[in-house]
Design an enzyme around this catalytic site. Structure first.
Site, short mmCIF file in Angstrom:
data_model
loop_
_atom_site.label_atom_id
_atom_site.label_comp_id
_atom_site.label_asym_id
_atom_site.label_seq_id
_atom_site.Cartn_x
_atom_site.Cartn_y
_atom_site.Cartn_z
N LYS A 35 0.77 -1.52 -0.05
CA LYS A 35 0.43 0.24 0.08
C LYS A 35 1.21 1.15 0.14
O LYS A 35 2.44 1.39 -0.15
CB LYS A 35 -1.08 -0.23 1.17
CG LYS A 35 -0.25 -0.22 2.57
CD LYS A 35 -1.02 -0.27 3.34
CE LYS A 35 -0.43 -0.10 5.03
NZ LYS A 35 -1.40 -0.52 6.38
N ARG A 130 -11.37 -0.14 14.12
CA ARG A 130 -10.86 1.03 12.48
C ARG A 130 -11.57 0.51 11.27
O ARG A 130 -12.36 0.61 11.33
CB ARG A 130 -9.16 0.83 12.91
CG ARG A 130 -9.00 1.91 12.01
CD ARG A 130 -7.21 1.65 12.01
NE ARG A 130 -6.80 0.50 10.96
CZ ARG A 130 -5.57 0.31 10.73
NH1 ARG A 130 -4.55 1.39 11.19
NH2 ARG A 130 -5.46 -0.87 9.63
N TYR A 242 17.87 29.46 9.61
CA TYR A 242 17.22 30.14 9.72
C TYR A 242 17.10 30.46 11.39
O TYR A 242 17.76 29.27 11.99
CB TYR A 242 15.88 29.52 9.03
CG TYR A 242 15.66 29.60 7.16
CD1 TYR A 242 14.81 31.08 7.13
CD2 TYR A 242 15.14 28.73 7.24
CE1 TYR A 242 14.72 31.14 6.12
CE2 TYR A 242 14.50 28.80 5.96
CZ TYR A 242 14.57 29.89 5.54
OH TYR A 242 13.57 30.17 4.28
N MET A 291 13.32 24.02 3.36
CA MET A 291 12.16 23.14 2.70
C MET A 291 13.22 21.92 2.15
O MET A 291 13.43 21.23 1.58
CB MET A 291 11.58 24.37 1.98
CG MET A 291 10.66 23.61 0.97
SD MET A 291 9.89 24.74 0.09
CE MET A 291 8.29 25.33 1.22
C1 LIG Z 1 -0.47 -1.81 6.66
C2 LIG Z 1 -1.60 -3.42 6.96
C3 LIG Z 1 -0.52 -4.71 7.31
C4 LIG Z 1 0.62 -4.56 7.22
O1 LIG Z 1 1.21 -3.85 8.75
P1 LIG Z 1 3.17 -3.50 8.82
O2 LIG Z 1 3.07 -3.82 10.13
O3 LIG Z 1 3.64 -3.05 7.92
O4 LIG Z 1 3.79 -5.13 8.61
C5 LIG Z 1 -1.80 -5.34 7.34
N1 LIG Z 1 -2.86 -5.46 7.56
C6 LIG Z 1 -2.93 -3.81 7.46
C7 LIG Z 1 -4.68 -4.50 8.00
C8 LIG Z 1 -2.50 -2.74 6.81
O5 LIG Z 1 -3.85 -1.82 7.03
#
Ligand SMILES: *Cc1c(COP(=O)(O)O)cnc(C)c1O
Length: 346
Positions: A35, A130, A242, A291
């Protein structure tokens, strides 16, 4: 060529996947979470390398993210979508053969109407509050999801092995899924390290693949190398950057480097004692992070190189994250679009 370079070692990503895979028995599938554009490192190259190494299932947060992954891995691997089914997702799910992890009875109904014969999974809430169906909702649909190909839940505290919530969620997950025939998955990186009770049929590591905590045996994946734009000599008493926040105590040589907080090197690292490396020699960051620029005390260097490294095996993503008061996950996904991304591939 003045952009900083993010070098991503795909061999190390594959080695980390194999090392995580070796922590569970061979009947347990080890998937890969890619992701957020592969935690900022490039979902296409990462997923492509892992598919070649044998990964058969990938996870993304949004259906849109599945497109690049599908293009990289070809038709065979499964691509699951954590957010399930959002309003405009049906065409993407159909056209790229994505598998939504349905999070509510409402998503289930919508999916059945839009794509009656397509594969799907289900996400249940075992205590994180969640995503996923809570128990009360799951009870109502349990008999209607027998054709799901995967059921998942997510641990809230897996990076704290002694946290009592781990065992509670494990128990809820076992009870809620007892008697169901589809494959089950509870664990991300942290859960894999909690041991075999947490592995079920499929584990889904993300951050560990990219070399991050809590997988402390990970091979380092990321190097950030920044060009030196110019150097100057200053006298004792002169300030840098800065707010004139750093003042030289001795005659000093200062190098100015071409990356800053717009590149994810967040401003808070300026106070964190972070180093920038000339080969094996560490040089302290001085003054505030700008930046687009960093200033570094290179007084001790005999020769100032063209490039210096801020993330490398000496000073990892997690080290820099800690100095900035955050976590490796946020650091990685903040690195941004301005870097040139170089892939090392075997
Ligand atoms: C992001 C996520 C993972 C992976 O988690 P890591 O801690 O990066 O290994 C697995 N399952 C769900 C539902 C996630 O949101």
């Amino acid at each position: 060529m003045t952009a900083a370079t993010l070098t991503i070692d795909l061999n190390a990503v594959v080695a980390n996947w194999q090392a995580l895979n070796a922590l569970s028995v061979s009947e347990v599938e080890t998937a890969a979470v890619v992701k957020a554009n592969g935690y900022g490192l490039g979902a296409g190259p990462v997923a492509g390398a892992l598919a070649q190494a044998g990964a058969r299932s990938f996870f993304v947060a949004l259906a849109e993210e599945g497109v690049a992954v599908r293009k990289a891995v070809g038709n065979d691997p499964a691509i699951y979508v954590f957010s399930g089914l959002m309003n405009t997702d049906i065409p993407l799910i159909r056209d790229y053969t994505l598998i939504p992890l349905l999070n509510s009875a409402k998503q289930l109904v919508k999916f059945r109407m839009g794509l009656p014969d397509a594969p799907y999974g289900v996400q249940i809430d075992t205590g994180m509050s969640r995503l996923g169906m809570p128990l009360s909702e799951f009870i109502m649909v349990r008999d209607k999801i027998v054709k799901a190909d995967l059921i998942i839940s997510h641990l809230a505290c897996a990076d704290e092995p002694d946290h009592t919530q781990n065992k509670q969620q494990l128990q809820h997950f076992s009870e809620m899924t007892r008697g169901l025939s589809m494959r089950r998955s509870l664990s991300a990186t942290g859960g894999i390290l909690l041991g075999p009770d947490y592995h079920f049929d499929l584990v889904r590591p993300g951050v560990g693949l990219y070399g991050g905590e809590p997988f402390s045996n990970a091979a380092p994946v990321v190097t950030v190398s920044i060009p030196v734009i110019q150097t100057r000599n200053i006298t004792a008493g002169q300030s840098v950057g800065y707010g004139a926040a750093w003042v030289a105590k001795r005659p000093s040589k200062i190098a100015t480097l071409a990356a800053g907080y717009a590149d994810g090197l967040i401003r808070a690292i300026g106070d964190g004692g972070m180093m920038v490396w000339a080969g094996n020699v560490p040089c302290p960051i001085v003054g505030r992070v700008s930046m687009d620029l960093l200033t570094v005390d290179v007084t001790e260097l005999k020769r100032v190189p063209d490039h210096m490294e801020i993330i490398n095996p000496h000073q990892t993503v997690d080290d820099v994250a800690k100095a900035a008061g955050t976590i490796g996950y946020e650091m990685l996904t903040s690195l941004g679009g301005r870097y040139k991304r170089d892939y090392v591939n075997g």
